[in-house]
Design a protein around this motif. Structure first.
Motif, mmCIF file in Angstrom:
data_model
loop_
_atom_site.group_PDB
_atom_site.id
_atom_site.type_symbol
_atom_site.label_atom_id
_atom_site.label_comp_id
_atom_site.label_asym_id
_atom_site.label_seq_id
_atom_site.Cartn_x
_atom_site.Cartn_y
_atom_site.Cartn_z
ATOM 1 N N PHE A 235 0.843 -1.192 0.000
ATOM 2 C CA PHE A 235 0.000 0.000 0.000
ATOM 3 C C PHE A 235 0.884 1.250 0.000
ATOM 4 O O PHE A 235 1.989 1.252 0.542
ATOM 5 N N TYR B 154 0.277 5.397 1.142
ATOM 6 C CA TYR B 154 -0.578 6.423 1.739
ATOM 7 C C TYR B 154 0.162 7.749 1.692
ATOM 8 O O TYR B 154 1.393 7.800 1.705
ATOM 9 N N GLN C 41 0.218 11.715 3.633
ATOM 10 C CA GLN C 41 -0.225 12.482 4.797
ATOM 11 C C GLN C 41 0.152 13.943 4.611
ATOM 12 O O GLN C 41 1.333 14.280 4.503
ATOM 13 N N ASN D 266 -0.558 17.740 9.670
ATOM 14 C CA ASN D 266 -1.580 17.676 10.720
ATOM 15 C C ASN D 266 -2.867 17.004 10.252
ATOM 16 O O ASN D 266 -3.947 17.352 10.708
ATOM 17 N N ARG D 267 -2.727 16.049 9.361
ATOM 18 C CA ARG D 267 -3.881 15.311 8.862
ATOM 19 C C ARG D 267 -3.642 13.822 9.016
ATOM 20 O O ARG D 267 -2.540 13.352 9.263
ATOM 21 N N GLY D 268 -4.706 13.056 8.849
ATOM 22 C CA GLY D 268 -4.582 11.605 8.841
ATOM 23 C C GLY D 268 -4.010 11.120 7.520
ATOM 24 O O GLY D 268 -3.665 11.916 6.645
ATOM 25 N N LEU D 269 -3.900 9.799 7.380
ATOM 26 C CA LEU D 269 -3.363 9.216 6.165
ATOM 27 C C LEU D 269 -4.467 9.018 5.135
ATOM 28 O O LEU D 269 -5.563 8.586 5.456
ATOM 29 N N PHE E 82 -5.392 7.085 1.565
ATOM 30 C CA PHE E 82 -5.030 5.954 0.721
ATOM 31 C C PHE E 82 -4.774 6.418 -0.711
ATOM 32 O O PHE E 82 -5.555 7.198 -1.270
ATOM 33 N N LYS F 179 -2.942 0.380 -3.967
ATOM 34 C CA LYS F 179 -2.481 -0.870 -3.386
ATOM 35 C C LYS F 179 -2.207 -1.890 -4.478
ATOM 36 O O LYS F 179 -2.806 -1.837 -5.568
ATOM 37 N N LEU G 77 4.016 13.950 3.188
ATOM 38 C CA LEU G 77 4.733 12.791 3.726
ATOM 39 C C LEU G 77 4.099 11.528 3.151
ATOM 40 O O LEU G 77 2.872 11.376 3.208
ATOM 41 N N PHE H 109 3.920 7.312 2.880
ATOM 42 C CA PHE H 109 4.203 6.076 3.591
ATOM 43 C C PHE H 109 3.907 4.870 2.711
ATOM 44 O O PHE H 109 2.825 4.768 2.119
ATOM 45 N N LEU I 259 -1.315 -3.064 9.157
ATOM 46 C CA LEU I 259 -0.280 -2.641 8.225
ATOM 47 C C LEU I 259 1.016 -2.374 8.967
ATOM 48 O O LEU I 259 1.017 -1.779 10.051
ATOM 49 N N PHE J 69 4.276 -0.200 8.515
ATOM 50 C CA PHE J 69 4.631 0.984 7.733
ATOM 51 C C PHE J 69 6.132 1.205 7.679
ATOM 52 O O PHE J 69 6.864 0.863 8.614
ATOM 53 N N GLY J 70 6.566 1.819 6.580
ATOM 54 C CA GLY J 70 7.907 2.378 6.550
ATOM 55 C C GLY J 70 7.942 3.652 7.371
ATOM 56 O O GLY J 70 6.922 4.116 7.897
ATOM 57 N N LYS J 71 9.137 4.243 7.479
ATOM 58 C CA LYS J 71 9.305 5.433 8.310
ATOM 59 C C LYS J 71 8.821 6.701 7.632
ATOM 60 O O LYS J 71 8.745 7.749 8.271
ATOM 61 N N TYR K 95 -3.081 3.203 15.942
ATOM 62 C CA TYR K 95 -1.656 3.353 15.720
ATOM 63 C C TYR K 95 -1.184 4.634 16.413
ATOM 64 O O TYR K 95 -1.956 5.569 16.597
ATOM 65 N N LEU L 157 -3.571 7.690 15.577
ATOM 66 C CA LEU L 157 -4.381 7.506 14.380
ATOM 67 C C LEU L 157 -5.222 6.252 14.500
ATOM 68 O O LEU L 157 -4.722 5.179 14.828
ATOM 69 N N GLY M 248 -8.640 7.973 10.277
ATOM 70 C CA GLY M 248 -9.187 9.208 10.784
ATOM 71 C C GLY M 248 -8.166 10.331 10.698
ATOM 72 O O GLY M 248 -7.019 10.110 10.300
ATOM 73 N N PRO M 249 -8.559 11.547 11.103
ATOM 74 C CA PRO M 249 -7.677 12.708 10.979
ATOM 75 C C PRO M 249 -6.554 12.753 12.004
ATOM 76 O O PRO M 249 -5.623 13.538 11.866
#
Lengths: 115, 113
Positions: free
Chosen positions: A34, A36, A38, A41-44, A46, A49, A88, A90, A103, A105-107, B35, B90, B105-106
């Motif tokens: 996958f 993603y 970001q 100041n937000r979520g990830l 998609f 995949k 950013l 991922f 999942l 994740f990478g850094k 997470y 998250l 989510g945010p």
């Protein structure tokens, strides 16, 4: 354990140039991979995949990724970068059923697109 | 569209306080995840749940607990907050099955003083 690595902390590219964000994986069995993104100041969000099938996967916002089994890579690409692509990124690989298919994740790789 | 909401975007708490982070998804997803994200470490799995009242530890469960009383809601609890729990949290959800996409989510940015 299933894992991915993102070898670059930051990638800089000029607007209009092609971009590549690198990801390599280490898995037992077939990988489910996958990408993603970001924003600050937000979520990830998609992007795309790879589960099986065509090695070139197309995703959101003009991004695509190429699955390469021999090189164990899943690099994210875009033919022409936009300043708004700065974010950013991922890469992630699906873990097994014992983790509920969570999942790993990478850094992360910070992409900066300059005008 | 899938929607995952988290109760707070920013929280400031004091060491020793009990902290509740709430997550709600509106797509009837079976799986839910918590997470934490720290710079240079990516995201690490704290807990997950694959059904109501079911919970499983992830990679870094120490100092945390979770609750899933309803299918749409998954709560993360910091029993006694510590400064090393300052982080971005998250929540994610997905359908059951291994090929499904997780939706996030945010995030909640928690500062523990």
């Amino acid at each position: 354990a299933q894992s991915v690595a993102q070898p670059e902390d930051q990638v800089n590219v000029a607007e209009g140039n092609p971009l590549t964000v690198k990801c390599t994986y280490s898995v037992s069995g077939n990988p489910y991979l996958f990408w993603y993104v970001q924003y600050p100041n937000r979520g990830l969000q998609f992007l795309l995949k790879y589960i099986t099938g065509d090695n070139l996967v197309k995703g959101s916002y003009g991004f695509e990724a190429e699955f390469n089994k021999s090189q164990t890579s899943f690099h994210l690409k875009k033919p022409s970068a936009l300043v708004s692509d700065s974010a950013l990124y991922f890469c992630a690989v699906r873990d097994g059923p014992n983790s509920g298919y969570a999942l790993n994740f990478g850094k992360g790789t910070s992409l900066l697109v300059t005008p | 569209d899938v929607k995952v909401t988290q109760s707070s975007r920013y929280l400031v708490k004091r060491t020793g306080e009990k902290v509740f982070l709430e997550c709600v998804q509106d797509m009837d997803h079976e799986n839910m995840f918590w997470y934490r994200q720290d710079p240079g470490l990516g995201l690490r799995l704290i807990y997950f749940s694959y059904d109501v009242k079911m919970k499983e530890k992830g990679d870094i469960p120490e100092g945390y607990s979770v609750s899933r009383e309803k299918k749409e809601r998954f709560s993360l609890i910091l029993e006694s907050a510590s400064t090393n729990q300052t982080s971005m949290y998250l929540c994610a959800s997905s359908r059951g099955g291994g090929a499904e996409t997780q939706y996030f989510g945010p995030g909640t940015r928690l500062l523990v003083l």
